[in-house]
Write an enzyme that holds these catalytic residues in place. Structure first.
Site, mmCIF file in Angstrom:
data_model
loop_
_atom_site.group_PDB
_atom_site.id
_atom_site.type_symbol
_atom_site.label_atom_id
_atom_site.label_comp_id
_atom_site.label_asym_id
_atom_site.label_seq_id
_atom_site.Cartn_x
_atom_site.Cartn_y
_atom_site.Cartn_z
ATOM 1 N N ASN A 110 51.044 93.876 93.669
ATOM 2 C CA ASN A 110 52.085 94.348 94.581
ATOM 3 C C ASN A 110 51.401 94.882 95.835
ATOM 4 O OD1 ASN A 110 54.321 95.397 95.861
ATOM 5 N ND2 ASN A 110 54.519 97.164 94.502
ATOM 6 N N TRP A 111 51.455 94.096 96.895
ATOM 7 C CA TRP A 111 50.751 94.468 98.126
ATOM 8 C C TRP A 111 51.464 95.555 98.915
ATOM 9 C CZ3 TRP A 111 48.807 89.292 100.743
ATOM 10 C CH2 TRP A 111 47.732 88.794 100.001
ATOM 11 N N LYS A 112 52.706 95.844 98.574
ATOM 12 C CA LYS A 112 53.484 96.836 99.317
ATOM 13 C C LYS A 112 53.477 96.472 100.807
ATOM 14 C CE LYS A 112 52.528 100.080 95.646
ATOM 15 N NZ LYS A 112 52.258 101.475 95.230
ATOM 16 N N HIS B 122 61.457 99.462 92.279
ATOM 17 C CA HIS B 122 60.188 100.188 92.342
ATOM 18 C C HIS B 122 60.457 101.638 92.730
ATOM 19 C CE1 HIS B 122 56.147 101.361 93.623
ATOM 20 N NE2 HIS B 122 55.706 100.338 92.916
ATOM 21 N N GLU C 147 59.088 103.590 94.722
ATOM 22 C CA GLU C 147 59.056 103.866 96.161
ATOM 23 C C GLU C 147 60.373 103.468 96.819
ATOM 24 O OE1 GLU C 147 54.256 103.216 96.108
ATOM 25 O OE2 GLU C 147 55.539 101.655 96.957
ATOM 26 N N GLU D 11 56.042 101.845 85.088
ATOM 27 C CA GLU D 11 55.170 102.473 86.072
ATOM 28 C C GLU D 11 55.483 103.968 86.158
ATOM 29 O OE1 GLU D 11 53.421 99.674 89.328
ATOM 30 O OE2 GLU D 11 55.461 100.205 89.856
ATOM 31 N N GLY E 10 49.259 105.025 92.557
ATOM 32 C CA GLY E 10 48.468 105.318 93.740
ATOM 33 C C GLY E 10 47.754 106.648 93.723
ATOM 34 N N SER F 133 47.873 102.801 88.959
ATOM 35 C CA SER F 133 46.423 102.955 89.119
ATOM 36 C C SER F 133 45.627 102.042 88.189
ATOM 37 C CB SER F 133 46.014 104.425 88.923
ATOM 38 O OG SER F 133 46.594 105.242 89.924
ATOM 39 N N GLY G 197 48.734 97.724 92.155
ATOM 40 C CA GLY G 197 48.934 98.090 93.543
ATOM 41 C C GLY G 197 47.671 97.928 94.367
ATOM 42 N N GLY G 198 47.022 99.057 94.670
ATOM 43 C CA GLY G 198 45.877 99.050 95.574
ATOM 44 C C GLY G 198 44.763 98.110 95.175
#
Length: 242
Positions: A9-11, A96, A98, A165, A171, A204, A225-226
């Site tokens: 997930n590149w956001k 999600h 966010e 999640e 993150g 994470s 994610g990251g």
């Protein structure tokens, strides 16, 4: 057998040029990955069309990060499911944390999005997870069960992915213990009528902890994610060794 799905997930990261550069570095690194593993990149809307052309016929599938529940209309800034399927998109992340936190999305609107996605032939990745305050208050189980039940009203469970999640692990570098993630995902599975639904863990996930996470019997994949933003780290996750 449940499908293993590793999704990045590149956001809100990567321009089209950056996305193309990522693919050039990433694709050679996963050529020998087990064929049983589905690899998905959920990227910004602006990257989807160009990446779809570059990935056509390959093993990497594309996903969007949101979709509206209406087929068309006066919904400025929104994207419909048909717009995504037209350019070869297979998956879409829905609900999600966010989106819930910053844009007011709810279990009910997540359910509408899931239904719209399925109607158009997309595979929804429905995200659920508790906050730090909810976990500390001993409310994890109730929060998760409520999110799952409300998010899946009238949903076809044969065309579905769920991602657990925990919000406090997204993150932050504070990963949920693999055994605890396995326990909660087992609880999610108990709420389902289809035992073959793929349930991912997200929060994470990185190259250092993916092997332990994927060794858990209830966990069928990861929503990353990251660590999905860099070709080497995401390839290591795709090539996990449980």
């Amino acid at each position: 057998m449940r499908k293993i799905i590793i999704a990045g997930n590149w956001k809100m990261h990567k321009t089209q040029a950056e996305a193309q550069a990522f693919l050039q570095g990433f694709k050679p690194l996963i050529e020998d990955a087990a064929e049983s593993r589905e690899v998905v990149l959920c990227v910004p809307f602006t990257d989807l069309s160009g990446m779809s052309q570059q990935l056509h016929g390959g093993r990497v599938r594309l996903g969007a990060q949101n979709v509206h529940w209406e087929a068309s209309g006066a919904y400025t800034g929104e994207i419909s499911a048909a717009m995504l399927t037209e350019i070869g998109i297979h998956y879409v992340v829905i609900g999600h944390s966010e989106r819930r936190q910053y844009f007011g999305e709810t279990d009910e609107t997540a359910n509408l999005r899931v239904l719209a996605a399925q109607k158009a032939g997309l595979i929804p990745i429905l995200c659920v997870g508790e906050s730090k305050a909810q976990r500390d208050a001993g409310e994890t189980e109730q929060v998760i069960v409520d999110q799952v039940k409300k998010g899946l009203v009238n949903v076809d469970q044969s065309n579905l992915v769920i991602a657990y999640e925990p919000i406090w692990a997204i993150g932050t570098g504070d990963t949920c213990a693999a055994t605890e993630a396995n326990r909660v995902i087992g609880l999610i599975r108990e709420q389902l009528t289809n035992s073959q639904v793929t349930i991912q863990y997200g929060g994470s996930v990185n190259a250092n902890n993916v092997d332990e996470i994927m060794a858990q019997p209830e966990i069928d994949g990861a929503l990353v994610g990251g660590a999905s933003l860099e070709p080497q780290s995401f390839a290591r996750i795709v090539n996990f060794q449980p």
